[in-house]
Every structure is written in C-alpha cells, then in structure tokens.
Design an enzyme around this catalytic site. Structure first.
Site: not given
Length: 773
Positions: A355, A357, A677, A720
């Site tokens: 992701p 950053g 999912s 997650k």
C-alpha cells in the site's frame, strides 16, 4: 431590324480567343482547317474563328465549339515546313453561329453578326471608361511584360468598344474568362467584367512582387553571410586560427577519443562527426547531429561504481535507515552475499508491492546506499506510449531518447540502482504498449543488448539493479510480472510506526522545518496518540504529515510566547490537531444478531468489512446492497445456497426460503467492494439472522466458502490482521490453508491476537456465534 447572316468557313481555335480589332497570327495544321482557309481566300478572305471548349478534341462537333466567335479578315498566309500554314488575321466583328452546315471537306457555318449594345453616354458610363483606363495603367506598371508605349496608343482610341477589345487582347487570361468577355453583348457589362478581372490580376501581381522582394532579401542575406563566412575563414587561416565550427568539431573528436565508448558506439560517433563536417555548422541537420553526439558521449557505456560487498556494513545501513521490513532487507543481503561469492551474478529485478506510504521508494534508496551504487528513479505512472520507454526515432522532429537511457544518463553509471516507480499504473493506447517495451528491459537474457530507438545502439543493462514498485499486482501484465521477483511490503504495526516516528519521521520533519532537535521534543505518549487517534493507514505518509502539522503549530507557539523549547504532550496534540478523528475502538462492544465483521484487502492496505443481514417475512427473495462487485454477489448466493442445504443442522426452519426475505448489506455503500474473501462472513451473518443467535463482537473473519462448506484460502493476511487489530479485534478466524502466512505477522501482533484456523464452515460457526461452543 433583322440581323445580317453570312455563310463562312470555320476554323475552331485551340486555347485562344480572338477579339474584334485584334491582329494576331496562328498556325493551322488540321486538314479541314486548311481547306477552310482555301475557301476563305476564294470568298473575300472572310473566315469565322471560334474557340474549342476542349483543345484535345480533333474532330469537334457543334457542341464542342463556342457559339460566339469573331468574323475575321485574312491578312496573310505563310506556308511552313510540314504542311503547316501560318495565318495573320484581323478581327472585324462578333458573330454567333446559327447553324453548322454539313460539309465533309471543311467546317462551314451560318453566322449572324452580334452588334454592340451601347447605352447613351452618361456619367456612370464615362466613370467606368475612365476607371478602366486607370486600372489598365496600374496593371501595365506592375506586370513588367507590357511596354508602356501601348498606353499612348490607347489614348488615341475613341471607340470604347474597340478600347475594351484592345485591352482584353493584351491580358493573359484563361480561355473561359476571355470567352466570357467576348460573349458579353452589352458594352457596359464588358467594361465592368474587365475592370474586375484587372483588379484581381493587380492583386496577384502585388502579392507576387511582395514574395519576390522577400525571397530576394533572403537570397541576398544568404549570399552576404556566405561571402562573409568565406572571408572570415581566409582571415582565420592567415592568422592560424580555427573558426567556431572547426573548433567544435575538434572538441567533439577529442571527447570521442577520450571517452571509453564501445567499438560500435565509437564508429557511430565518428560517422556522425563526419556528417557534421560536411553539413556546415549553420544547417538544421548540424543541430540534430550535435544533440545526438551529446547523448552518445553523456551515456555511461562503461562507467560504473564499485559495489560495497561488506555484508555486515550493508546490513547495518539497511537496519539504520529502515525499521522492520525484514523480508526485503534479507533478500538484499542474500543478493550481496551470492554476488560476493560468484562475482558474476546478474542484477535481480525486485518488485516491491504494498500500500502507499509504507516506504517502497525509500527502501530502493537505502539499497543503493547499502551497496554503494548511484540511484535513479523513473516514474511510470500514466505512461502509455512505447516511445517513452524505447525513445523516438531520429526521423521525427524533436526526437529524444526514452526514459531508460535518460535514467542511465542521470545515474552516470552503467550499474545503478534503477527504480521503476508505479509500474502498475502504466496503460497503453494506439501508440503502443510500454509494458511490452519493458519486457526486454527486465529480461536478464535480453537486456544486455537493449536498443533505444533514438541511439540505435546496443546498451548493456545486465549490470543494472532494477527495483519496481506497485500498489497491486492485478494491473501488471502477466509476462512482465513473470520477469520480476515479488516482495510484499505490508503495513506497519503500532510498535513499528512508533519506532519509525521516533527514529525517522520526527527528525526528518524537524530538519525540513529548520528546527533544532532540542527545541521541539515529542513524548512517546504523544506519538502514540497521533498514531491511534489521527491516522488509520497501512503506511506512515499521513502520520508524517500530522507530525509536520504539529511541528508547525509548535513553532508558531514558540515565537508567539517567546519560548526556547517545547515538549509535545497529548494535550498539545489535541490542541494542535483538534478532536480525535478515530476512536480507540471502532467496533461495537455488544454482540449482535446478523452483524459480522469481515476483513478485506485493498491496494491501500487492509480494512475491516462489516456485513449486516436482516430477515423479514416474504417469499424467499435475496436482496444484495452496498456496492458489491460480481465476486461478492456470487459469494452471497453461494452462502445462501449453503445455508439452505444445512438449515436443519443449524437449527433453522428448512422452509425459510419460501416465507422469508433475506437482505444482505455492506455498510459504507458508496464505496465499491469486491474480492474473494467474504464468503464465510456472509454465511455466518445469514445463519446468525435466521437462527436468532448473536455473533461475538470481538471476532473478525476472512475466507471464501464452497457449496460443500469448505473454507478456501485468501491473500493479504498480514494487512487484514493489522486492520482488525487497529479496530479493536482480538480474535480472527482464517482458512486452515493460511496457517503458513501467520509466520509473516509481526510477533508483537501475534502475541495480542488469537488465530482460529477453520477448514470447514462448521468450525467458523462454532467459534463465531455466542452459545455454539
């Protein structure tokens, strides 16, 4: 009054029109025309001349000849070699063909004279005549082809009809335009047409003269420049000096000899230098050649930096500049270790996926620092033209090399760390596919002879260490993905963020704002408060912005209150940044029926995905809302069918599909959601709602389900779990086949969370519903 009619021989004229009062000669070669001449000489030397509409027609019919022509008198005949006769004629009056009489030997026509229609002289008529004379004088002055003496002859003509015909005969016009003047019966109309034609011709002559002047000026300047340059060359030769062009060529030759160019590149450079000598220093081609030579000499064909192969030093640098990211750092260390042993390992092509950053770009910089290589970054976001990778061919105006050659020049070494940033955001259009061009760049077997369209020379990229970054792998073409080694850069835990803030972000922001470290100090509690209450992200980019905002506010307070230093506490943070954006616990503390917390992965990290199910009286309708994608809709239908097939084992009325409507909803409905999912999440929510059993509030789950109840594995487990932990979840249910991925989860997180492995949906239900132990 009846017009006079005559029967006269006819000669059709090709490409010319004869006016009354006009004397000219022309050649006659057609047999019928020669016979017509003989007949005319017998019959008072009168002949009728009219133009052909198409000059190519050999045997013209009545339709091929203009009706209006001129009755002429033959003045002279002169026989020329080759059965050709030159005829001198004088126009007498206009005539109109009434009928062409059939005669096999020559053309004979019945002609009636067409007298001029002249109005009584008035002011308008006199003005037109005067305007015609003035306009013709201007035309003669500009044309340069007509002698000025003809103007004196015009002054003597008193008959205006003769005046118009005489002027018409002097002008070189298209056949159609001359015929148009001849056919005008009214004298006033002829004058007006002639004035318009003369005006148009004058404008054309003026324009031609203007162009001639410009061209002459340019030619004179070029001749002058050439003459002066030649003089300058002679003077410089006498003084023993070289001109600028010669100096430049000698300078290029010196650079080429000095530069360590490969054989092919050196030959190409000398060939282009020879072209530069012959082209002359001031031509447009010379500019293109110079630019090309500059690129050849600036490209690092053989220049390279020496690698630092001290494993312990490299590890120390990586650990100092980056906290966590053990997988990435370990892979770099492995590469260096193998390279030190073999001394011939090709540069690996790593792809850091994670992701925004999380520090993918800064990792690449640290790698370059650790192994003592130059670093260059090229952004591929939005690139959709193959030429941006391979360059433009030199035949195009403004051609330049592609981003690969440009990056190599910027790095100034043949073995840099080359960052291909945002490789997942390339696209393609009609100009080509840049991803296809990158296949050669990233293939270890091909990139030793990469060819840029601009340079048209083989460049060795095999020593380059390419590192690519991406937020997701889904948009990267499969052949390109196959050439890269994928390393996942997941989000940071709370402890990692705290450590990164203390060791890197605070120091970096203080330096950027020009503040000494002892003037603004952050307590650990204040940094923790920013992390937990003002940011909710996988990376640290937003966290860095918040720290920067606090520092700016603190600087303002230092200046306003004349303080020498300040220690940032939780109260300061709340004062500077306002009320908390995120609460410590996002999930409800209460167990609810039909509400299950799922876990999802996005290109921006992990997130929780609450799923709500409501049961109503109805006729078995299944309603899905919340911007669900196709995959999630299929998961919902599979979950519904699974519950129907096992309804009795879960204590559910097996006729529910006849008298109950089920509504499945994913809150935050404006956000599109999709992915494989959410199967077990939806199944659990449906069973909870139909059996009226509550779901544990502290449990989150992820996994797909089949119609037989098998729980399928998923990806992105670390992200997650981080998202679930940030939201206050302490227990997660995951597929049994994802057990191996638990090792990737940080120890600090594993110690605070309970992981339940489920191979079947029954195990999920057992651990998720209250009272189903």
């Amino acid at each position: 009054m009846k017009k006079e009619e005559k029967i006269l021989p006819l000669i059709p004229l090709r490409g010319m029109v004869i006016f009354p009062n006009m004397i000219l000669h022309f050649d006659v070669g057609r047999e019928k025309s020669l016979m017509a001449l003989e007949e005319a000489m017998i019959n008072e030397q009168k002949i009728f001349l009219s133009a052909q509409k198409e000059a190519r027609v050999e045997e013209p019919s009545q339709d091929d000849i203009y009706e209006i022509g001129t009755i002429c008198t033959i003045k002279q005949l002169l026989k020329l070699p080759g059965d050709t006769v030159r005829v001198l004629v004088e126009g007498v009056e206009r005539g109109k063909i009434k009928e062409i009489l059939v005669d096999d030997e020559f053309y004979r026509v019945k002609v009636e004279s067409v007298p001029d229609v002249v109005k009584e002289e008035n002011i308008n008529y006199l003005a037109l005549t005067a305007k015609l004379k003035d306009t013709f004088k201007e035309f003669v002055g500009l044309s340069g082809n007509l002698p000025p003496e003809i103007l004196d002859g015009l002054e003597e003509i008193e008959d205006n009809s003769k005046l118009v015909d005489t002027i018409s005969s002097y002008i070189t016009l298209k056949l159609e335009m001359k015929q148009d003047i001849l056919e005008a019966a009214k004298l006033e109309e002829r004058i007006e047409k002639l004035i318009l034609i003369l005006k148009n011709e004058i404008e054309i002559l003026k324009l031609e003269k203007k162009i001639d002047i410009k061209v002459k000026k340019k030619i004179d300047k070029l001749q002058k420049d050439y003459f002066l340059r030649e003089q300058l060359k002679v003077i410089q030769e006498e003084l023993g000096e070289d001109d600028e062009g010669q100096k430049e060529i000698k300078e290029y030759k010196k650079k080429i000899t000095k530069a360590k160019l490969p054989k092919e590149a050196k030959e190409k450079a000398l060939y282009e230098l020879n072209k530069l000598k012959n082209s002359g220093g001031y031509s447009s081609e010379s500019s293109n050649i110079k630019t090309y030579l500059d690129w050849l000499l600036a490209t690092p064909w053989t220049r390279e930096t020496k690698d630092n192969i001290h494993i312990s030093d490299a590890r120390e640098i990586l650990n100092k500049e980056h906290f966590g990211l053990e997988d990435v750092k370990e892979r770099i260390i492995e590469y260096l270790a193998v390279k030190k042993i073999s001394n011939s390992l090709k540069g690996p092509i790593l792809c850091l996926v994670g992701p925004p950053g999380v520090g993918k770009t800064s990792i690449a910089k640290s790698v370059a620092h650790a192994i003592n290589r130059n670093f260059v970054r090229v952004s591929l976001g939005g690139v959709r033209d193959e030429a941006e990778i391979r360059g433009h061919r030199r035949t195009y105006v403004g051609a330049i090399p592609g981003r690969i050659v440009y990056g190599m020049k910027e790095a100034d070494s043949s073995n840099p760390v080359f960052l291909l940033d945002e490789i997942d955001k390339m696209s393609n259009d009609f100009k080509g596919d840049p991803a296809g061009a990158l296949l050669e760049v990233l293939d270890g077997e091909q990139n030793k002879s990469f060819r840029d369209h601009y340079l048209e020379l083989d460049m060795d990229l095999s020593k380059v260490m390419f590192i690519a970054t991406a937020n997701t792998l889904e948009t990267i073409p499969r052949p390109l993905l196959d050439r890269m080694e994928i390393i996942e850069v997941s989000g940071y835990t709370y402890e990692e963020k705290l450590n990164i803030s203390k060791e890197h972000l605070v120091k970096k922001q203080l330096k950027e704002h020009g503040v000494e470290e002892d003037k603004i100090k952050f307590a650990d509690s204040s940094l923790s408060f920013i992390i937990e209450c003002y940011t909710r992200e996988s990376g640290v980019r937003s966290l860095e912005r918040k720290i920067g905002a606090v520092i700016r506010k603190a600087i303002t307070e230092l200046l306003e209150k004349d303080k020498t230093s300040i220690s940032i506490t939780i109260n300061h943070v709340r004062k500077y940044l306002g009320k908390e954006v995120f609460l410590q616990e996002r999930i409800d503390k209460e167990d609810k029926i039909g509400v299950v917390t799922g876990m999802a992965w996005t290109a921006y990290g992990g997130d929780i995905l609450p799923v709500e199910v409501s049961v109503m009286k109805g006729n078995g309708k299944l309603e899905l809302t919340g911007q669900l994608g196709d995959v999630m809709k299929e998961s919902a239908k599979a979950a519904y069918s699974l519950v129907r097939s096992r309804s009795e084992s879960y204590g559910i009325d097996n006729e529910f599909y006849k008298n109950k409507d089920i509504h499945i909803h994913a809150p935050e409905g404006a956000i599109p959601k999709d992915g494989p999912s959410a199967g077990i999440t939806m199944t659990t929510a449906i069973i909870s709602a139909l059996s009226n059993k509550k779901v544990r509030h502290n449990v989150a789950m992820t996994g797909e389900v089949t119609l037989t109840g098998r729980v399928l594995p998923i990806g992105g487990l670390k992200e997650k779990c981080l998202a679930a932990y940030r939201s206050g979840i302490d227990t997660v249910i995951i597929p049994k086949n994802n057990e191996k991925d638990i090792d990737k989860i940080p120890k600090s997180l594993k110690s605070k969370m309970k992981f339940i492995l489920a191979a079947q949906i029954d195990e999920v239900i057992k651990n998720a519903l209250v009272g189903d132990e």
